[in-house]
Design a protein around this motif. Structure first.
Motif, mmCIF file in Angstrom:
data_model
loop_
_atom_site.group_PDB
_atom_site.id
_atom_site.type_symbol
_atom_site.label_atom_id
_atom_site.label_comp_id
_atom_site.label_asym_id
_atom_site.label_seq_id
_atom_site.Cartn_x
_atom_site.Cartn_y
_atom_site.Cartn_z
ATOM 1 N N VAL A 34 -0.316 -37.362 -74.975
ATOM 2 C CA VAL A 34 -0.950 -37.910 -73.776
ATOM 3 C C VAL A 34 -1.891 -39.043 -74.153
ATOM 4 N N TYR A 35 -2.824 -38.758 -75.062
ATOM 5 C CA TYR A 35 -3.838 -39.758 -75.413
ATOM 6 C C TYR A 35 -3.278 -40.870 -76.294
ATOM 7 N N SER B 118 -1.195 -43.114 -73.647
ATOM 8 C CA SER B 118 -2.140 -43.659 -72.678
ATOM 9 C C SER B 118 -1.583 -43.827 -71.272
ATOM 10 N N GLY C 135 -2.549 -42.880 -65.707
ATOM 11 C CA GLY C 135 -3.372 -43.217 -66.856
ATOM 12 C C GLY C 135 -4.264 -44.397 -66.542
ATOM 13 N N TYR D 202 -5.029 -42.612 -70.246
ATOM 14 C CA TYR D 202 -5.607 -41.419 -70.850
ATOM 15 C C TYR D 202 -6.092 -41.853 -72.219
ATOM 16 N N CYS E 89 -11.041 -40.981 -70.865
ATOM 17 C CA CYS E 89 -10.621 -41.470 -69.557
ATOM 18 C C CYS E 89 -9.380 -40.684 -69.162
ATOM 19 N N ASN E 90 -9.458 -40.008 -68.056
ATOM 20 C CA ASN E 90 -8.332 -39.251 -67.519
ATOM 21 C C ASN E 90 -8.110 -39.693 -66.078
ATOM 22 N N GLN E 91 -7.736 -40.941 -65.907
ATOM 23 C CA GLN E 91 -7.696 -41.561 -64.595
ATOM 24 C C GLN E 91 -6.678 -40.934 -63.648
ATOM 25 N N CYS F 287 -10.881 -47.750 -66.793
ATOM 26 C CA CYS F 287 -10.892 -46.323 -66.530
ATOM 27 C C CYS F 287 -11.177 -46.015 -65.065
#
Length: 137
Positions: free
Chosen positions: A57-58, A61, A71, A73, A82-84, A114
């Motif tokens: 996930v990160y 992004s 994202g 992320y 940031c978890n938009q 973000c």
């Protein structure tokens, strides 16, 4: 978002005999589609490892599900990130038998930031839900 909604409706109609569209099941469909998009970016030997899932996930992004971008992320070394989620918000008013779109209250977020610029948000956003409950709850 309409292509994703059409795919959701088709999948549900092919799976559930008495399907009734709802925001809850659409959100579940989107969450499942996001999960599949993450798993597809992972090596097959690591799909059962939650830490590898988060790395995917990160590390990736941004994700595209249907025509929606999710994202960014982003994880930072200080534990923040940031978890938009969605890049767009479509506000609606729920009415008997359905909903009414509120296009003047729809807004988008930048794909590189973000959060949205607060000055770009509609002047009034009401959050909440009122539902007349009946039945054996």
């Amino acid at each position: 978002g309409s292509a994703l909604v059409a795919a959701y409706q088709a999948a549900m109609q092919n799976t559930v005999a008495s399907f009734t569209p709802s925001y809850v099941s659409l959100e579940g469909y989107l969450a499942a589609a996001f999960t599949v998009a993450v798993l597809q970016r992972m090596p097959s030997e690591s799909v059962e490892d939650p830490k590898e899932f988060l790395r995917a996930v990160y590390g990736s992004s941004l994700f595209t599900v249907g025509k929606l971008t999710l994202g960014p992320y982003l994880a930072h070394s200080d534990g923040t990130g940031c978890n938009q989620g969605l890049r767009q918000v479509w506000l609606t008013k729920v009415v008997t038998g359905g909903y009414v779109p509120l296009p003047a209250a729809t807004f988008s977020f930048s794909s590189t930031a973000c959060f949205s610029d607060p000055a770009a948000l509609p002047k009034v956003l009401l959050f909440g839900q009122s539902v007349a409950l009946s039945g054996p709850w």
